[in-house]
Enzyme design. Structure first.
Site: not given
Ligand SMILES: [Zn+2]
Length: 425
Positions: A62, A64-66, A96, A181, A306, A310
């Site tokens: 899980h 996020h690589l953006r 996302n 989620h 996760d 940012h």
């Molecule tokens: Zn989530």
């Protein structure tokens, strides 16, 4: 060829805990033998793992690589670099991005970028609904052809029980896990942390634990209705864990993951510093205690970070205005050793399981040390003291509440596809 010699090999699949030398031949494991017994040439490059643990390559299911879309916060290159420094050899990136990974052309873009620039393997997760908008089911079949390993509308829950049913029905035929989620958006609306004494003291709007567990109940029942594989992401509440435990007892194919920050910190640790803002928020003391029990007794299947970078311009604002999420890769193993192993909560073997066979099984895969298996290894220390300096992170972002924390033990070398992608100097 690469030789990892003199290490203590820990393999959860075979429950092996023994001194072994491992020879890698390009992308695969060529040989595993007791120390000094390998038949190899002198020209072979080697890593001396004396005093270190050698495990199958860690999987973070899980992250996020953006990329595409938010490259100021992270790219596939920088994110996988940070993952390698954290001991991870595989990362599963959530959909996302901008645009959302809801179709095969975006999936192929991610797969191609990862092949060209990735330091470690990237297994994409596709959106469950078009644009993750919760209206129509995404083109899951085509994304599967392009390489996704699961679907999720992460960042938010699948919008309705009816849509969740359609998605789970479809994914059951593909044997694809649905990662949820779980959040009741009406209970969570406007909240920036967990509701309780801490939120009252800080004067910040809070969401109750039920914001998560109400949705877990819905999702588990839809999983029962459809027979699908349901995986609860970043589970944080005691009541959610009890439902996963019950679902497993009923024989449902329900799994869950817990993040290092949720098994380390609680709502009382929150300050006005936005590095303590994530979703689900840091939970109550009794929730953390329940998570530690679930990690020990097998209810929890995986540790997942996760990782949610940012860029400072977004995150360095007032608490209630900042986006949710923190960095995860580089501190995950250090926190797991500190909070779980050194504290005596779980065995070292169980920790390795939570980073390897556990997440692999959720995704319908194996992770083990055996001849012919992928040449992915995580080499780590149990006692090397080190201090996390987020300024030196390979991530493009700096949003970690663990900056300046001193750890006992952590990653020493990471090997992906037979190549050393990280080595502690
Ligand atoms: Zn989530």
């Amino acid at each position: 060829m690469l030789l990892i010699k003199n290490g203590r090999v820990l393999d959860a699949a075979s429950q092996t805990d023994a001194p072994r030398d491992i020879l890698l031949d390009g992308e695969h494991i060529a040989e595993i033998a007791p120390q000094g017994k390998l038949t190899h040439g002198d020209s072979v490059q080697s890593i001396d793992a004396s005093g270190l643990i050698v495990a199958p390559g860690f999987i973070d299911m899980h992250v996020h690589l953006r990329e595409p879309g938010q490259e100021n916060s992270e790219t596939i290159e920088t994110g996988t670099h940070a993952a390698a420094r954290g001991g991870f050899t595989v990362v599963c990136c959530m959909p996302n991005t901008k645009p959302v990974n809801d179709n095969a052309s975006i999936t192929r873009f991610i797969v191609d970028r990862a092949k060209a620039f990735g330091h470690v393997h990237v297994w994409p997760i596709g959106a469950a609904s078009v644009g993750s908008k919760g209206e129509a089911i995404a083109d899951i079949g085509a994304m599967r052809e392009a390489g996704i390993v699961a679907v999720s509308d992460d960042g938010k829950p699948i919008a309705s029980a009816k849509l969740a049913r359609q998605i789970m029905d479809y994914c059951r035929t593909l044997e694809l896990p649905v990662i949820e989620h779980s959040e009741d958006v009406s209970l969570a609306a406007g909240a920036v942390m967990r509701e309780g004494i801490a939120s009252t003291r800080l004067g910040l709007p809070g969401m109750p634990a039920a914001a998560e567990s109400v949705c877990v109940a819905r999702d588990v029942q839809v999983a029962e209705l459809t027979g699908a594989r349901l995986h609860i992401a970043h589970l944080s509440a005691k009541a959610s864990l009890a439902q996963v435990r019950f679902a497993k007892q009923q024989g449902l194919r329900v799994t869950c993951e817990v993040t290092p920050h949720h098994f380390t910190l609680i709502d009382e640790d929150v300050t006005y510093d936005s590095r303590f803002k994530m979703n689900p928020p840091l939970a109550a003391r009794e929730d953390r205690e329940a998570l530690l029990e679930g990690l020990a007794d097998g209810t929890v299947d995986a540790i997942a970070t996760d990782h949610a970078p940012h860029e400072p311009a977004l995150k360095d604002v007032e608490f209630d205005k900042a986006p949710f999420g923190i960095l995860g890769f580089e501190t995950a193993l250090g926190l797991a050793l500190e909070q779980l192993v050194h504290s005596g909560r779980i065995s070292l073997m169980r920790m390795v399981e939570l980073f390897t066979t556990g997440p692999a099984a959720v995704l319908g895969k194996e992770r083990k040390l055996a001849i012919g298996e992928p040449a992915d290894l995580t080499v780590f220390s149990l006692d090397r003291p080190w201090t996390y300096d987020v300024k030196e992170s390979a991530s493009k972002s700096r949003n970690s509440p663990f900056d300046g924390h001193t750890f006992k033990g952590g990653p020493v070398a990471t090997i992906a596809s037979g190549k050393i992608v990280y080595k502690h100097a």
